[in-house]
Design a protein around this motif. Structure first.
Motif, PDB file in Angstrom:
ATOM      1  N   TYR A  14       0.821  -1.207   0.000  1.00  0.00           N
ATOM      2  CA  TYR A  14       0.000   0.000   0.000  1.00  0.00           C
ATOM      3  C   TYR A  14       0.853   1.253   0.000  1.00  0.00           C
ATOM      4  CZ  TYR A  14      -3.049  -3.671   1.690  1.00  0.00           C
ATOM      5  OH  TYR A  14      -3.733  -4.852   1.822  1.00  0.00           O
ATOM      6  N   LEU A  15       0.224   2.375  -0.309  1.00  0.00           N
ATOM      7  CA  LEU A  15       0.922   3.664  -0.265  1.00  0.00           C
ATOM      8  C   LEU A  15       0.798   4.337   1.093  1.00  0.00           C
ATOM      9  CD1 LEU A  15      -0.153   5.286  -3.640  1.00  0.00           C
ATOM     10  CD2 LEU A  15       1.961   4.107  -3.120  1.00  0.00           C
ATOM     11  N   TRP A  16      -0.333   4.191   1.725  1.00  0.00           N
ATOM     12  CA  TRP A  16      -0.666   4.987   2.898  1.00  0.00           C
ATOM     13  C   TRP A  16       0.232   4.732   4.104  1.00  0.00           C
ATOM     14  CZ3 TRP A  16      -1.866   1.808   6.879  1.00  0.00           C
ATOM     15  CH2 TRP A  16      -2.442   0.575   6.588  1.00  0.00           C
ATOM     16  N   ASN A  17       1.033   3.696   4.084  1.00  0.00           N
ATOM     17  CA  ASN A  17       1.889   3.407   5.233  1.00  0.00           C
ATOM     18  C   ASN A  17       3.380   3.616   4.932  1.00  0.00           C
ATOM     19  OD1 ASN A  17       2.272   1.251   3.557  1.00  0.00           O
ATOM     20  ND2 ASN A  17       1.721  -0.320   5.035  1.00  0.00           N
ATOM     21  N   LYS A  18       3.666   4.530   4.026  1.00  0.00           N
ATOM     22  CA  LYS A  18       5.055   4.791   3.630  1.00  0.00           C
ATOM     23  C   LYS A  18       5.290   6.279   3.411  1.00  0.00           C
ATOM     24  CE  LYS A  18       4.963   0.671   0.939  1.00  0.00           C
ATOM     25  NZ  LYS A  18       3.672   0.517   1.552  1.00  0.00           N
ATOM     26  N   ILE A  19       6.549   6.643   3.492  1.00  0.00           N
ATOM     27  CA  ILE A  19       6.997   7.963   3.056  1.00  0.00           C
ATOM     28  C   ILE A  19       7.994   7.694   1.934  1.00  0.00           C
ATOM     29  CG2 ILE A  19       8.252  10.052   3.707  1.00  0.00           C
ATOM     30  CD1 ILE A  19       7.238   9.601   6.583  1.00  0.00           C
ATOM     31  N   TYR A  20       7.807   8.362   0.825  1.00  0.00           N
ATOM     32  CA  TYR A  20       8.622   8.122  -0.369  1.00  0.00           C
ATOM     33  C   TYR A  20       9.592   9.271  -0.593  1.00  0.00           C
ATOM     34  CZ  TYR A  20       5.027   4.675  -1.415  1.00  0.00           C
ATOM     35  OH  TYR A  20       4.170   3.615  -1.353  1.00  0.00           O
ATOM     36  N   LYS A  21      10.718   8.962  -1.215  1.00  0.00           N
ATOM     37  CA  LYS A  21      11.663  10.008  -1.611  1.00  0.00           C
ATOM     38  C   LYS A  21      11.249  10.535  -2.984  1.00  0.00           C
ATOM     39  CE  LYS A  21      15.794   9.090   0.930  1.00  0.00           C
ATOM     40  NZ  LYS A  21      17.243   9.068   0.839  1.00  0.00           N
ATOM     41  N   ARG A  22      10.943  11.791  -2.999  1.00  0.00           N
ATOM     42  CA  ARG A  22      10.488  12.428  -4.239  1.00  0.00           C
ATOM     43  C   ARG A  22      11.544  12.341  -5.341  1.00  0.00           C
ATOM     44  NH1 ARG A  22       7.545  18.192  -4.746  1.00  0.00           N
ATOM     45  NH2 ARG A  22       7.465  18.251  -7.003  1.00  0.00           N
ATOM     46  N   CYS A  54      15.468   0.689   3.307  1.00  0.00           N
ATOM     47  CA  CYS A  54      14.261   1.279   3.855  1.00  0.00           C
ATOM     48  C   CYS A  54      14.281   1.096   5.368  1.00  0.00           C
ATOM     49  CB  CYS A  54      13.005   0.669   3.237  1.00  0.00           C
ATOM     50  SG  CYS A  54      12.699  -1.040   3.670  1.00  0.00           S
ATOM     51  N   LYS A  55      13.490   1.869   6.034  1.00  0.00           N
ATOM     52  CA  LYS A  55      13.399   1.809   7.495  1.00  0.00           C
ATOM     53  C   LYS A  55      11.959   1.488   7.851  1.00  0.00           C
ATOM     54  CE  LYS A  55      14.489   3.188  11.807  1.00  0.00           C
ATOM     55  NZ  LYS A  55      14.864   2.189  12.698  1.00  0.00           N
ATOM     56  N   VAL A  56      11.769   0.509   8.717  1.00  0.00           N
ATOM     57  CA  VAL A  56      10.455   0.135   9.195  1.00  0.00           C
ATOM     58  C   VAL A  56      10.346   0.597  10.640  1.00  0.00           C
ATOM     59  CG1 VAL A  56       8.897  -1.795   9.676  1.00  0.00           C
ATOM     60  CG2 VAL A  56      10.399  -1.880   7.680  1.00  0.00           C
ATOM     61  N   ILE A  57       9.284   1.334  10.937  1.00  0.00           N
ATOM     62  CA  ILE A  57       9.073   1.768  12.317  1.00  0.00           C
ATOM     63  C   ILE A  57       7.868   1.023  12.886  1.00  0.00           C
ATOM     64  CG2 ILE A  57      10.133   4.029  11.973  1.00  0.00           C
ATOM     65  CD1 ILE A  57       7.318   5.233  11.840  1.00  0.00           C
ATOM     66  N   ASP A  58       7.887   0.809  14.182  1.00  0.00           N
ATOM     67  CA  ASP A  58       6.811   0.037  14.804  1.00  0.00           C
ATOM     68  C   ASP A  58       5.855   0.926  15.590  1.00  0.00           C
ATOM     69  OD1 ASP A  58       8.444   0.696  16.896  1.00  0.00           O
ATOM     70  OD2 ASP A  58       8.597  -1.326  17.717  1.00  0.00           O
ATOM     71  N   LYS A  59       5.556   2.080  15.032  1.00  0.00           N
ATOM     72  CA  LYS A  59       4.690   3.048  15.680  1.00  0.00           C
ATOM     73  C   LYS A  59       3.514   3.358  14.750  1.00  0.00           C
ATOM     74  CE  LYS A  59       6.479   6.796  17.735  1.00  0.00           C
ATOM     75  NZ  LYS A  59       7.062   8.163  17.812  1.00  0.00           N
ATOM     76  N   VAL A  60       2.326   3.458  15.321  1.00  0.00           N
ATOM     77  CA  VAL A  60       1.154   3.836  14.532  1.00  0.00           C
ATOM     78  C   VAL A  60       1.172   5.354  14.365  1.00  0.00           C
ATOM     79  CG1 VAL A  60      -1.356   3.897  14.440  1.00  0.00           C
ATOM     80  CG2 VAL A  60      -0.190   1.884  15.366  1.00  0.00           C
ATOM     81  N   VAL A  61       1.258   5.797  13.109  1.00  0.00           N
ATOM     82  CA  VAL A  61       1.281   7.232  12.836  1.00  0.00           C
ATOM     83  C   VAL A  61       0.201   7.632  11.826  1.00  0.00           C
ATOM     84  CG1 VAL A  61       3.711   7.556  13.435  1.00  0.00           C
ATOM     85  CG2 VAL A  61       3.090   6.948  11.096  1.00  0.00           C
TER      86      VAL A  61
END
Length: 167
Positions: A14-22, A54-61
């Motif tokens: 999905y897209l909604w759970n990532k931050i992408y490098k423009r 990539c970095k995976v974080i275990d926090k709901v944001v």
């Protein structure tokens, strides 16, 4: 390696759970395909083909609002099976280009594909598809003879009980 092993289910599809490098998106001209569904999957396969880490974080944001079931029906076009197959083929072609054997990473793709096929089968009752009982029967009989579906069904050990029953 992380993407290949968890895509397309969960975090990677999905897209909604990532931050992408423009700059990656712009440099490689990664764009959304013009489709009614599954665009996220195509975008992510193309994007992660150019990412070294990539970095995976275990926090709901992020909080995701589920839509009504009727909204989901509207999102599944009558050619949904073709979109599912196209995305699976794109994924398999990409991971082969990354140097993976299909069997190494296919549990997740089978899980995704069979779950989506279950949605496709259920959608034969979708009012927007306008299928009477006869057309539904013919459509499903045609689908289950497809080599692609037979391949996925042979590997469906990774899906849950409800999906296994529907399939």
């Amino acid at each position: 390696d992380y993407f290949a092993r968890v895509y397309p289910n969960g975090e990677a599809g999905y897209l909604w759970n990532k931050i992408y490098k423009r700059d990656i998106i712009e440099h490689y001209e990664i764009r959304f395909q013009k489709m009614e569904r599954l665009e996220d999957g195509f975008f992510n396969v193309d994007y992660f083909s150019h990412v070294d880490k990539c970095k995976v974080i275990d926090k709901v944001v992020y909080r995701y609002k589920l839509n009504a079931q009727t909204d989901l029906f509207k999102k599944s076009p009558p050619h949904y099976y073709d979109l599912i197959k196209e995305l699976s083929d794109h994924y398999y072609d990409t991971i082969e280009g990354w140097g993976y054997e299909q069997e190494e990473v296919e549990d997740e793709v089978v899980k995704f594909t069979v779950n989506e096929l279950e949605v496709c089968f259920e959608n034969t009752y979708n009012p927007t598809w306008r299928m009477d009982a006869y057309r539904r029967k013919v459509y499903l009989e045609d689908l289950v003879t497809e080599d692609f579906i037979q391949y996925m069904l042979e590997r469906k050990r990774v899906v849950g009980g409800y999906v296994r029953m529907v399939m």
